[in-house]
Design an enzyme around this catalytic site. Structure first.
Site, PDB file in Angstrom:
ATOM      1  N   SER A 197       0.788  -1.223   0.011  1.00 28.17           N
ATOM      2  CA  SER A 197       0.041  -0.011   0.094  1.00 28.17           C
ATOM      3  C   SER A 197       0.948   1.069   0.020  1.00 28.17           C
ATOM      4  O   SER A 197       1.810   1.353   0.889  1.00 28.17           O
ATOM      5  CB  SER A 197      -0.829   0.112   1.106  1.00 28.17           C
ATOM      6  OG  SER A 197      -1.855   1.034   1.274  1.00 28.17           O
ATOM      7  N   HIS A 199       0.229   4.547   1.022  1.00 32.77           N
ATOM      8  CA  HIS A 199       0.143   5.434   2.298  1.00 32.77           C
ATOM      9  C   HIS A 199       0.925   5.077   3.286  1.00 32.77           C
ATOM     10  O   HIS A 199       0.862   5.885   4.349  1.00 32.77           O
ATOM     11  CB  HIS A 199      -1.582   5.757   2.287  1.00 32.77           C
ATOM     12  CG  HIS A 199      -2.103   4.643   3.230  1.00 32.77           C
ATOM     13  ND1 HIS A 199      -2.157   4.699   4.632  1.00 32.77           N
ATOM     14  CD2 HIS A 199      -2.801   3.529   2.747  1.00 32.77           C
ATOM     15  CE1 HIS A 199      -2.831   3.566   4.969  1.00 32.77           C
ATOM     16  NE2 HIS A 199      -3.351   3.090   3.881  1.00 32.77           N
ATOM     17  N   THR A 235     -10.838   2.391 -15.560  1.00 32.19           N
ATOM     18  CA  THR A 235      -9.803   3.586 -15.975  1.00 32.19           C
ATOM     19  C   THR A 235      -8.677   3.314 -14.843  1.00 32.19           C
ATOM     20  O   THR A 235      -9.172   3.849 -13.733  1.00 32.19           O
ATOM     21  CB  THR A 235     -10.453   4.703 -15.794  1.00 32.19           C
ATOM     22  OG1 THR A 235     -11.733   4.900 -16.940  1.00 32.19           O
ATOM     23  CG2 THR A 235      -9.472   5.867 -16.528  1.00 32.19           C
ATOM     24  N   CYS A 321      -7.890  -0.347  13.580  1.00 34.84           N
ATOM     25  CA  CYS A 321      -7.888  -1.472  12.868  1.00 34.84           C
ATOM     26  C   CYS A 321      -8.850  -2.609  13.373  1.00 34.84           C
ATOM     27  O   CYS A 321      -9.436  -3.353  12.746  1.00 34.84           O
ATOM     28  CB  CYS A 321      -6.706  -1.985  12.370  1.00 34.84           C
ATOM     29  SG  CYS A 321      -5.929  -0.832  11.347  1.00 34.84           S
TER      30      CYS A 321
HETATM   31  N1  PMP Z   1      -2.335  -4.994   5.827  1.00 32.14           N
HETATM   32  C1  PMP Z   1      -1.387  -4.423   6.933  1.00 32.14           C
HETATM   33  C2  PMP Z   1      -0.425  -5.141   7.324  1.00 32.14           C
HETATM   34  C3  PMP Z   1      -1.827  -3.020   7.106  1.00 32.14           C
HETATM   35  O1  PMP Z   1      -1.063  -2.596   8.247  1.00 32.14           O
HETATM   36  C4  PMP Z   1      -2.624  -2.167   6.779  1.00 32.14           C
HETATM   37  C5  PMP Z   1      -3.113  -0.923   7.035  1.00 32.14           C
HETATM   38  N2  PMP Z   1      -3.328  -0.750   8.251  1.00 32.14           N
HETATM   39  C6  PMP Z   1      -3.476  -2.874   5.630  1.00 32.14           C
HETATM   40  C7  PMP Z   1      -3.341  -4.097   5.383  1.00 32.14           C
HETATM   41  C8  PMP Z   1      -4.748  -2.148   5.093  1.00 32.14           C
HETATM   42  O2  PMP Z   1      -4.082  -1.326   4.258  1.00 32.14           O
HETATM   43  P1  PMP Z   1      -5.035  -0.479   3.232  1.00 32.14           P
HETATM   44  O3  PMP Z   1      -5.351   0.821   4.329  1.00 32.14           O
HETATM   45  O4  PMP Z   1      -4.117   0.278   2.065  1.00 32.14           O
HETATM   46  O5  PMP Z   1      -6.194  -0.994   2.686  1.00 32.14           O
END
Ligand code: PMP
Length: 377
Positions: A197, A199, A235, A321
């Site tokens: 990812s 970000h 797209t 999370c």
């Molecule tokens: N997997 C892990 C190990 C993460 O740390 C995260 C983000 N907290 C994600 C998946 C989810 O990523 P995204 O926000 O890019 O969907």
């Protein structure tokens, strides 16, 4: 402001933002269009894709851009299961996965797949014997993250791959590399599929990557038009792809030097927190230095977090999370409910400064002593 929640997300770096803006302003065409504006945009997208492929030494066609690691994880797990129903219905994951993996597993169970959870030792390392014993002829996939998001525990992917392939060569290996990329060296050649990812590496939100070895067949989850990628039609978000490529290139500069610098910051914090009573350090010998997790025995993590906010210091809890506020990772390593419901994550990066850590430590001590005296009173 002192930001110490880099594992939740990172700010976008200036150079990355510039790449994004340039691609947005100067490349307005749809890469699926046949006219010259489309072709120009497609050429830019292809060169960003090529740069990423070169970084990981993989084929350009092995990359699919997604909205983030959550979507990549969905593609890997659900895509593999749907493509291989005739071969089996069993998958294995670790107890140290990101909640997105567990949510996908919950869904897969509702459609008839069976999930096994591989054990780990007290340091968080995958139990290789347990993994070996859990792999069966009908095991389609093993998914184990490269670095755990809460305790920063890293797993030896190459060794895990060898165990899997020796036990059942047709079992696929996926790794969620989201917390590993840019922090430690990773290799796509250790796995069949990987999730990443942007970000988390000073890139923009809303763009991720799914790597799939060209030999691996999965069922697409999204159907539509557009020829760029069969797994993710529509797209392509070219400015995001360009920005992701830039962020990746920047993330890999001086990776060892950056890790050593962050390790010194981590040790400085640890040295001080270890002296304070009522703080448990949730760190094992496999934890990467960018993540420092602690549990407060007498203070609720949310209360602490908000009190630190008064000093404009931003930390993480597992609640962002996880489901509820029980950290499954802390449970997996320490098997202690109190510890698993009272954790705070301090996550560092190469842009964190020693001065920020000094200020953090004085604020931490002040807040900790004040809140602790309230609970004692
Ligand atoms: N997997 C892990 C190990 C993460 O740390 C995260 C983000 N907290 C994600 C998946 C989810 O990523 P995204 O926000 O890019 O969907």
């Amino acid at each position: 402001m002192i930001y110490l929640d880099y594992s939740a997300t990172t700010p976008v770096s200036y150079d990355v933002l510039e790449s994004y803006l340039r691609a947005t302003k100067d490349f307005i065409g749809n890469p699926n269009s046949l006219h010259s504006l489309g072709v120009k945009t497609k050429t830019l997208m292809n060169s960003a894709n090529k740069q990423i492929a070169e970084i990981f030494n993989i084929l350009e066609s092995e990359i699919t851009f997604t909205s983030g690691a959550t979507e990549s994880n969905n593609m890997a797990l659900i895509g593999t299961c749907l493509a291989n129903v005739k071969r089996g219905n069993h998958i294995i994951v670790s107890k140290l996965e990101h909640p997105s993996i567990y949510k996908i597993c919950e869904y897969l169970e509702t459609i008839g797949f069976e999930i096994s959870y591989v054990a780990n030792d007290q340091e968080g390392l995958i139990d290789f014997d347990d993994l070996k014993n859990k792999i069966r002829p009908n095991t389609l996939l093993v998914s184990i993250c490269a670095v755990n998001s809460e305790l920063g525990i890293r797993q030896p992917l190459k060794m895990i791959r060898q165990i899997i392939k020796k036990e059942n060569p047709s079992t696929l290996f996926h790794s969620d590399m989201t917390q590993a990329v840019g922090k430690i060296p990773v290799s796509c050649h250790d796995v069949d599929m990987a999730s990443m990812s942007a970000h988390k590496i000073f890139g923009p939100k809303g763009i991720g990557l799914f790597y799939k070895n060209s030999r691996v067949k999965i069922t697409p989850l999204i159907y539509g038009s557009g020829k760029s990628n069969l797994l993710r039609p529509g797209t392509p978000p070219v400015p995001l792809i360009v920005a992701f490529s830039k962020a990746l290139r920047l993330a890999l500069v001086d990776i060892d030097k950056r890790e050593n610098f962050v390790r010194r910051l981590n040790e400085k914090i640890l040295g001080e927190l270890c002296k304070m009573e009522g703080i448990l350090i949730n760190q094992t010998k496999y934890s990467i230095p960018q993540i420092l997790n602690i549990s407060l025995q007498n203070i609720r993590p949310e209360t602490f977090l908000h009190a630190m906010e008064e000093y404009e210091i931003y930390l993480g809890t597992n609640t962002a999370c996880a489901s509820g506020n029980l950290s499954s990772s802390i449970m997996a390593v320490y098997n202690d409910k109190k510890r698993a419901t009272s954790s705070i994550r301090i996550s560092l990066s190469h842009v964190t400064t020693t001065d920020e850590i000094n200020q953090f430590l004085s604020a931490f001590k002040a807040v900790y002593n004040r809140l602790n005296s309230l609970t004692e009173g």
